[in-house]
Design a protein around this motif. Structure first.
Motif, short mmCIF file in Angstrom:
data_model
loop_
_atom_site.label_atom_id
_atom_site.label_comp_id
_atom_site.label_asym_id
_atom_site.label_seq_id
_atom_site.Cartn_x
_atom_site.Cartn_y
_atom_site.Cartn_z
N ASP A 39 -37.59 -52.24 15.08
CA ASP A 39 -38.54 -51.17 14.75
C ASP A 39 -38.77 -51.11 13.24
O ASP A 39 -37.88 -51.43 12.45
CB ASP A 39 -38.00 -49.81 15.21
N THR A 40 -39.95 -50.67 12.87
CA THR A 40 -40.20 -50.41 11.44
C THR A 40 -39.38 -49.20 11.01
O THR A 40 -38.88 -48.44 11.84
CB THR A 40 -41.69 -50.12 11.20
N VAL A 41 -39.24 -49.01 9.70
CA VAL A 41 -38.54 -47.84 9.19
C VAL A 41 -39.37 -47.21 8.06
O VAL A 41 -39.93 -47.90 7.23
CB VAL A 41 -37.11 -48.19 8.71
N ASP A 42 -39.50 -45.88 8.13
CA ASP A 42 -40.32 -45.15 7.15
C ASP A 42 -39.49 -44.21 6.28
O ASP A 42 -39.86 -43.92 5.15
CB ASP A 42 -41.38 -44.32 7.89
N VAL A 43 -38.38 -43.72 6.86
CA VAL A 43 -37.51 -42.78 6.16
C VAL A 43 -36.07 -43.25 6.31
O VAL A 43 -35.64 -43.57 7.41
CB VAL A 43 -37.64 -41.35 6.74
N VAL A 44 -35.33 -43.32 5.19
CA VAL A 44 -33.92 -43.72 5.24
C VAL A 44 -33.07 -42.68 4.53
O VAL A 44 -33.37 -42.28 3.39
CB VAL A 44 -33.70 -45.10 4.58
N PHE A 45 -32.02 -42.22 5.20
CA PHE A 45 -31.03 -41.33 4.60
C PHE A 45 -29.71 -42.09 4.44
O PHE A 45 -29.17 -42.61 5.42
CB PHE A 45 -30.78 -40.09 5.48
N ASN A 46 -29.21 -42.14 3.22
CA ASN A 46 -27.94 -42.78 2.94
C ASN A 46 -26.83 -41.75 3.11
O ASN A 46 -26.68 -40.84 2.30
CB ASN A 46 -27.96 -43.34 1.51
N CYS A 47 -26.03 -41.90 4.16
CA CYS A 47 -24.93 -40.96 4.43
C CYS A 47 -23.61 -41.71 4.63
O CYS A 47 -22.78 -41.32 5.45
CB CYS A 47 -25.24 -40.13 5.68
N ILE A 48 -23.41 -42.80 3.89
CA ILE A 48 -22.24 -43.64 4.15
C ILE A 48 -20.96 -43.12 3.50
O ILE A 48 -19.89 -43.67 3.73
CB ILE A 48 -22.45 -45.10 3.70
N GLY A 49 -21.05 -42.12 2.66
CA GLY A 49 -19.84 -41.63 2.01
C GLY A 49 -19.68 -42.21 0.62
O GLY A 49 -20.56 -42.89 0.10
N GLY A 50 -18.52 -41.94 0.02
CA GLY A 50 -18.31 -42.25 -1.39
C GLY A 50 -18.05 -43.70 -1.71
O GLY A 50 -17.71 -44.50 -0.84
N THR A 51 -18.21 -44.02 -2.98
CA THR A 51 -17.90 -45.34 -3.50
C THR A 51 -16.37 -45.44 -3.64
O THR A 51 -15.63 -44.60 -3.11
CB THR A 51 -18.62 -45.56 -4.86
#
Length: 524
Positions: free
Chosen positions: A423-435
């Motif tokens: 699928d195409t992607v239009d909105v991305v939220f980065n919620c992977i946590g800390g570095t």
């Protein structure tokens, strides 16, 4: 505010709940065991809001709910104090929640109408902001009392500390506006490590047909969602797809909040979650399955002497695999498995216990994630509408096609090969946590502390080594999530975002600070 501070007794760097509870415990000790000296406190935060941190303040909004029930969030005696405060303040709290929230918030109010009316709070997954308002009021009123009784003075600085130098018995703190502060004791309480930027080095990237949000809480979630709403209004595409990278608490909250607001949720055709295991935190307890489940691999170690951290971890992983095979989720097994490996940790020597705290605790925790039913219900509702997919993999990149459509590339967990989303992607939220503390994007302050060896990272790479007084260097204390990978009172600590652990460790810290100044107090 234009002022200079030449010297202060205690400086808190960061003013989230780790600092808040440390201040409360310390003021309580000053009242019970007065010191013949007025203690000067300086509290520094780069954000204008003090005492709540990101989770419980305006940056995450008023309508995000706790990930656990209230009784599991807060230990006694603080739980009873908070409930008493809720009973007195619930009308304005619920009004704020109703105003800021959307359709899911209204559902929550309707579902729990009787419990709220009868002040039955313990089993509810309440809005986190309620606790933020409570702790804010409590610290301010307790400080005001201590100031009026001449126990302390307080200075607030809205700035960022970029460097710390040790000069004999004092520390010199450098601020980003070139001011300097001298402090006898420093409490490093900056919260969790910042989110690793997944794509490009900006908090929010907006291009034609793509909005990529690396930090949903900067400047705050409300503003970010406002920008997203404008972006979605301008979309002419027939289909809009959103990707949430990470299935932790932040990822679940984001999915919930996006669907709480009709102006956003109704305009997104499909939500995709991407996480290494491809599993969402569990919320439903399978009572029958729970009765039949036994952590056989862990129990097989109970009579074994000279255990190692890796042996306990391997047995835990095997028992988690067995639960997965019989489709028994974390909500049903977390207490059983945690109790089984917790009993074995008592057999480890200090070196092995530290290894467990550094190398295995958080890793096991990632497979034991539980969440409230309101979060899993959101996923179930989207699944019924064929609007949700969870992919097991790690984010790699965004690929732009010639027709301006974007796709995401990911490392597939099962095949260990890179794949492109269908699928195409239009909105991305980065919620992977800390570095982590080895990464190149570690905040400047922490980088400088590591370079000068005032703070030394432990094997966890997300925490600093400290002594029993929570010192990384003499009079430089660490509080909060950066305590991961340590042992206190014979207990391994690997996750210090938990409120109960913060209350416990802040009490240890405040006792130490009080004793230090008590010994130094001028004689009458």
């Amino acid at each position: 505010m234009d002022f200079e501070i030449n010297h202060t007794d205690i400086t808190f760097i960061g003013s989230g709940i780790s600092s808040s509870f440390s201040i409360l415990h310390f003021l309580d000790l000053l009242e019970k065991k007065p010191i013949n000296k007025k203690i000067s406190l300086t509290i520094i935060d780069r954000y204008p809001e003090f005492y709540t941190g990101i989770p419980y303040g305006v940056r995450s909004g008023y309508s995000v709910l706790l990930i656990t029930s209230l009784k599991n969030f807060l230990p006694e005696p603080e739980l009873s104090k908070f409930i008493e405060w809720l009973n007195l303040n619930k009308e304005w709290l619920l009004d704020e929640f109703r105003t800021e929230g959307g359709q899911l918030s209204l559902e929550w109010l309707a579902t729990h109408k009787e419990r709220l009316k009868n002040n039955e709070w313990e089993d509810l997954f309440i809005p986190r902001r309620f606790f933020g308002s409570y702790i804010d009021q409590k610290v301010k009123s307790t400080l005001e009392k201590a100031i009026n009784e001449n126990r302390v003075t307080v200075d607030y600085i809205n700035s960022e500390v970029t460097d710390i130098e040790k000069n004999n018995d004092f520390y010199t703190l450098s601020l980003c506006d070139h001011k300097k502060i001298s402090s006898e004791k420093v409490i490093l309480s900056v919260g969790s490590l910042p989110t690793l930027k997944l794509w490009k080095n900006e908090d929010l990237i907006q291009e034609d047909n793509l909005m990529f949000i690396n930090n949903p809480y900067k400047p705050n979630l409300g503003e970010v969602l406002g920008q997203l709403e404008l972006f979605l209004k301008g979309k002419n595409a027939k289909e809009v797809n959103a990707l949430i990278v990470g299935a932790n608490a932040s990822g679940l909250e984001m999915l919930y909040k996006l669907n709480d607001l009709d102006a956003i949720g109704s305009k997104i055709d499909k939500f995709t979650m991407l996480s290494t295991q491809g599993l969402s935190p569990d919320s439903i307890i399978d009572e029958e399955g729970k009765k039949k489940y036994t952590p056989k691999n862990l129990l097989a170690l109970k009579d074994k002497e000279d255990l190692t951290a890796s042996q306990i971890a391997e047995a835990t992983y095997k028992d988690l695999d067995v639960a997965d095979d019989v489709k028994l989720g974390a909500a049903s097994t977390v207490d059983i498995i945690s109790s089984a490996f917790g009993a074995l940790l008592k057999k480890l020597n200090r070196e092995e216990l530290k290894k467990f705290a550094c190398l295995y605790g958080n890793d096991i925790g990632r497979r034991q994630r539980c969440a409230g039913y309101h979060y899993s219900k959101t996923i179930d509702a989207l699944k019924e509408e064929n609007r949700f997919e969870h992919i097991a993999g790690r984010f790699v990149d965004i690929k732009k096609e010639s027709d301006q459509a974007h796709f995401f590339e990911y490392l597939d967990t099962a095949s260990k090969t890179n794949k492109i989303s269908k699928d195409t992607v239009d909105v991305v939220f980065n919620c992977i946590g800390g570095t982590n503390l080895k990464a190149s994007d570690v905040p400047e302050l922490l980088k400088n502390l590591i370079q000068k060896e005032l703070c030394v990272p432990n094997e966890s790479n997300i925490g600093f080594d400290v002594n029993e007084s929570l010192e990384s260097s003499k009079n430089l204390h660490v509080m909060g999530p950066l305590l991961a990978g340590n042992i206190f009172d014979g207990k391994a600590v690997w996750h210090v975002e938990h409120c109960g652990r913060i209350i416990w460790l802040s009490s240890v810290l405040s006792e130490n600070i009080h004793q230090y100044f008590k010994l130094l107090e001028p004689k009458k």
